[in-house]
Design a protein around this motif. Structure first.
Motif, mmCIF file in Angstrom:
data_model
loop_
_atom_site.group_PDB
_atom_site.id
_atom_site.type_symbol
_atom_site.label_atom_id
_atom_site.label_comp_id
_atom_site.label_asym_id
_atom_site.label_seq_id
_atom_site.Cartn_x
_atom_site.Cartn_y
_atom_site.Cartn_z
ATOM 1 N N UNK A 5 63.494 78.550 129.675
ATOM 2 C CA UNK A 5 63.169 78.573 128.706
ATOM 3 C C UNK A 5 61.966 78.183 127.684
ATOM 4 N N UNK A 6 62.312 76.501 127.892
ATOM 5 C CA UNK A 6 61.515 76.010 127.363
ATOM 6 C C UNK A 6 59.592 75.986 127.533
ATOM 7 N N UNK A 7 59.960 75.974 129.325
ATOM 8 C CA UNK A 7 58.276 76.497 129.939
ATOM 9 C C UNK A 7 57.280 77.489 129.582
ATOM 10 N N UNK A 8 58.301 78.108 128.713
ATOM 11 C CA UNK A 8 57.742 80.221 128.428
ATOM 12 C C UNK A 8 57.746 79.924 127.367
ATOM 13 N N UNK A 15 58.205 75.460 123.086
ATOM 14 C CA UNK A 15 59.186 74.834 121.833
ATOM 15 C C UNK A 15 60.424 74.882 121.898
ATOM 16 N N UNK A 16 60.672 73.651 122.211
ATOM 17 C CA UNK A 16 62.170 73.783 121.930
ATOM 18 C C UNK A 16 63.342 74.528 120.945
ATOM 19 N N UNK A 17 62.897 74.861 119.986
ATOM 20 C CA UNK A 17 63.684 74.985 119.356
ATOM 21 C C UNK A 17 63.640 77.253 119.319
ATOM 22 N N UNK A 23 49.426 71.798 124.466
ATOM 23 C CA UNK A 23 51.159 72.234 124.721
ATOM 24 C C UNK A 23 51.149 72.071 122.936
ATOM 25 N N UNK A 24 51.811 72.823 122.210
ATOM 26 C CA UNK A 24 52.236 72.601 120.758
ATOM 27 C C UNK A 24 53.091 71.163 120.190
ATOM 28 N N UNK A 25 53.174 70.810 118.881
ATOM 29 C CA UNK A 25 53.511 69.301 118.527
ATOM 30 C C UNK A 25 54.814 69.473 119.159
ATOM 31 N N UNK A 26 55.698 70.110 118.844
ATOM 32 C CA UNK A 26 56.944 70.654 118.659
ATOM 33 C C UNK A 26 57.558 69.818 120.138
ATOM 34 N N UNK A 27 56.348 70.011 120.979
ATOM 35 C CA UNK A 27 56.911 69.191 122.608
ATOM 36 C C UNK A 27 56.735 68.128 122.756
ATOM 37 N N UNK A 28 56.068 67.011 121.597
ATOM 38 C CA UNK A 28 56.631 65.829 121.659
ATOM 39 C C UNK A 28 57.477 65.894 122.162
ATOM 40 N N UNK A 29 58.909 66.219 121.384
ATOM 41 C CA UNK A 29 59.969 66.058 121.613
ATOM 42 C C UNK A 29 60.668 65.758 122.900
ATOM 43 N N UNK A 30 60.099 66.847 123.295
ATOM 44 C CA UNK A 30 60.872 66.479 124.517
ATOM 45 C C UNK A 30 60.194 64.881 125.357
ATOM 46 N N UNK A 31 60.838 64.845 126.676
ATOM 47 C CA UNK A 31 60.554 63.683 127.925
ATOM 48 C C UNK A 31 59.771 64.193 128.282
ATOM 49 N N UNK A 32 58.818 63.984 128.999
ATOM 50 C CA UNK A 32 57.649 65.041 129.365
ATOM 51 C C UNK A 32 57.155 64.393 130.404
ATOM 52 N N UNK A 33 57.312 63.925 132.465
ATOM 53 C CA UNK A 33 56.275 62.726 132.696
ATOM 54 C C UNK A 33 54.806 63.736 132.427
#
Lengths: 173, 266
Positions: free
Chosen positions: A18-21, A24-26, A90-100
């Motif tokens: 769902x996050x990939x889709x 946004x984490x929320x 990607x939108x700013x919210x994704x910065x919360x998630x640790x992505x390689x």
């Protein structure tokens, strides 16, 4: 041992997909719950004994498509442009998630390439099942996969090694 | 003899794990001779694994609402699965007729010597109930399944199993003939027994009969429109004792079974 009807073990993968889709984490959490509600209503469509994961992914994907369509209709009605330009950051919210590096680049791909690349990466996911989940002919899935891989490779080559996330492009809302 | 380079289609299918073992071996054999293609495949495998890892490594706790919804969904899927199992068992019972059959395909394995009556499918379901009740979610966490009312027009009477039996959990289960109640009890000695109470498919009176179903001692009985099956980790004699004490009377006690006793005439 996980029984075919156990849903909890699949929640992590579902939320990550769902996050990939949604990017946004929320919204991913929202989408997941929306999909679970639909699944409860559609429990009659599950074939008893079959693996619940593809069935859940299919409902998740359909729910996402419905939500996106509704948002587009609402935005168009409000005279706002809702179309996403391809390859945007990607939108700013994704910065919360640790992505390689790989996932960061993947998140920048267009929707349909992102979806197909992520889904097929799941262990044990056959082309036929992925095609069914996405509502595509298998041939289309395979060619879309090839394009997605090419785009991902280009994105990773272009970025070079170990760079930080690009600043957001301005989104026309 | 020059060979064609491996096609991109084949390489992609290889990376995505779509090939069978002979196919994989063939690609791997050919990749040995094509270092550029092999390097590309390794890159694609790494990228795929990174995505796979991302999907599998969710460490953030799930929202309570998501967990609750997932559990409710599991309950309903489980109910569907059990309903289907019961239907298969009933199909086996139809095939059985008056005799016995060991029918592994239907999951109904019955000891030929153990009883004189055909074992109703409910008995097999009671043994399954014992298994899944032990691992299923506790009742009360989620709202009950919406099931249609029993056709007999009222509730299915649940016999009391005695002060010795401590009710652990109970769940409604669908059966082809209406809703049933599966309950799990712990006896004074610590053993677990499951009771399945449901509408029977047809009117009948059967006093407690023992059988061995799916390797478990089971006792089943029928009081008119309602059928019961008791299954557990205790000797058959003890199950029979519980059933005879619990079965709503009046029962002819310890009388040899008569084909017409208890069935209304006229």
């Amino acid at each position: 041992m996980t029984a075919p009807f156990d849903v909890e073990p699949h929640l992590g993968v579902l939320r990550r997909y769902a996050l990939v889709l949604t990017r946004s984490p929320d919204e991913a959490e929202d989408l997941l719950q929306d999909a679970l509600v639909r699944a409860i209503a559609a429990a009659g469509t599950w074939r008893p004994g079959s693996d619940a994961r593809p069935w859940l992914l299919s409902i998740l994907h359909n729910t996402h498509v419905s939500r996106r369509r509704r948002r587009q209709v609402e935005a168009a009605a409000a005279h706002e442009l809702a179309l996403e330009p391809p390859a945007m950051a990607p939108p700013r919210q994704l910065a919360r998630v640790q992505l390689g590096q790989t996932m960061t680049a993947l998140m920048r791909l267009p929707d349909d390439q992102r979806e197909v690349l992520t889904l097929v990466a799941l262990e044990g996911m056959a082309y036929k099942d992925a095609a069914e989940i996405l509502g595509l002919p298998t041939g289309t899935l395979m060619s879309r996969l090839a394009r997605a891989r090419e785009a991902l490779r280009r994105a990773l080559d272009g970025d070079g090694a170990g760079e930080a996330e690009r600043p957001d492009l301005r989104v026309v809302r | 003899m020059p060979t064609e380079p491996i096609s991109d289609v084949d390489l992609q299918a290889y990376v995505d794990g779509q090939l069978d073992m002979p196919g994989r071996i063939e690609i791997e054999r050919r990749l040995q001779a094509e270092p550029e293609a092999a390097a590309r495949v390794m890159e694609e495998l790494r990228l795929r694994d990174e995505v796979r890892l991302f999907l599998a490594e969710e460490a953030e706790p799930m929202a309570p609402a998501s967990v609750a919804l997932a559990r409710e969904l599991s309950r309903r899927l489980r109910a569907r699965a059990n309903g289907l199992r019961l239907r298969r068992a009933i199909a086996a019972a139809v095939l059985i007729g008056a005799g016995w059959v060991a029918h592994a395909e239907f999951g109904l394995l019955v000891d030929q010597v153990a009883a004189a009556h055909p074992v109703p499918a409910l008995a097999a379901e009671a043994t399954a109930a014992l298994d899944w009740l032990q691992v299923g979610a506790a009742v009360g966490e989620v709202p009950p399944l919406p099931l249609s009312a029993p056709r007999a027009g009222g509730k299915v009477p649940i016999p009391a199993l005695g002060a010795d039996a401590h009710l652990l959990r109970a769940e409604l289960v669908p059966t082809p003939d209406g809703p049933g109640m599966a309950s799990l009890y712990r006896l004074g000695g610590g053993a677990l027994v499951s009771l399945l109470a449901a509408e029977a498919g047809s009117f009948g009176v059967t006093w407690p009969q023992p059988a061995t179903v799916n390797g478990r001692p089971t006792v089943f009985w029928q009081t008119g429109p309602f059928a019961y099956a008791l299954s557990g980790e205790v000797p058959e004699a003890e199950l029979l004792g519980i059933a005879r004490r619990a079965a709503p009377g009046p029962w002819p006690e310890f009388d040899p079974p008569s084909p017409t006793e208890g069935i209304p005439h006229g």
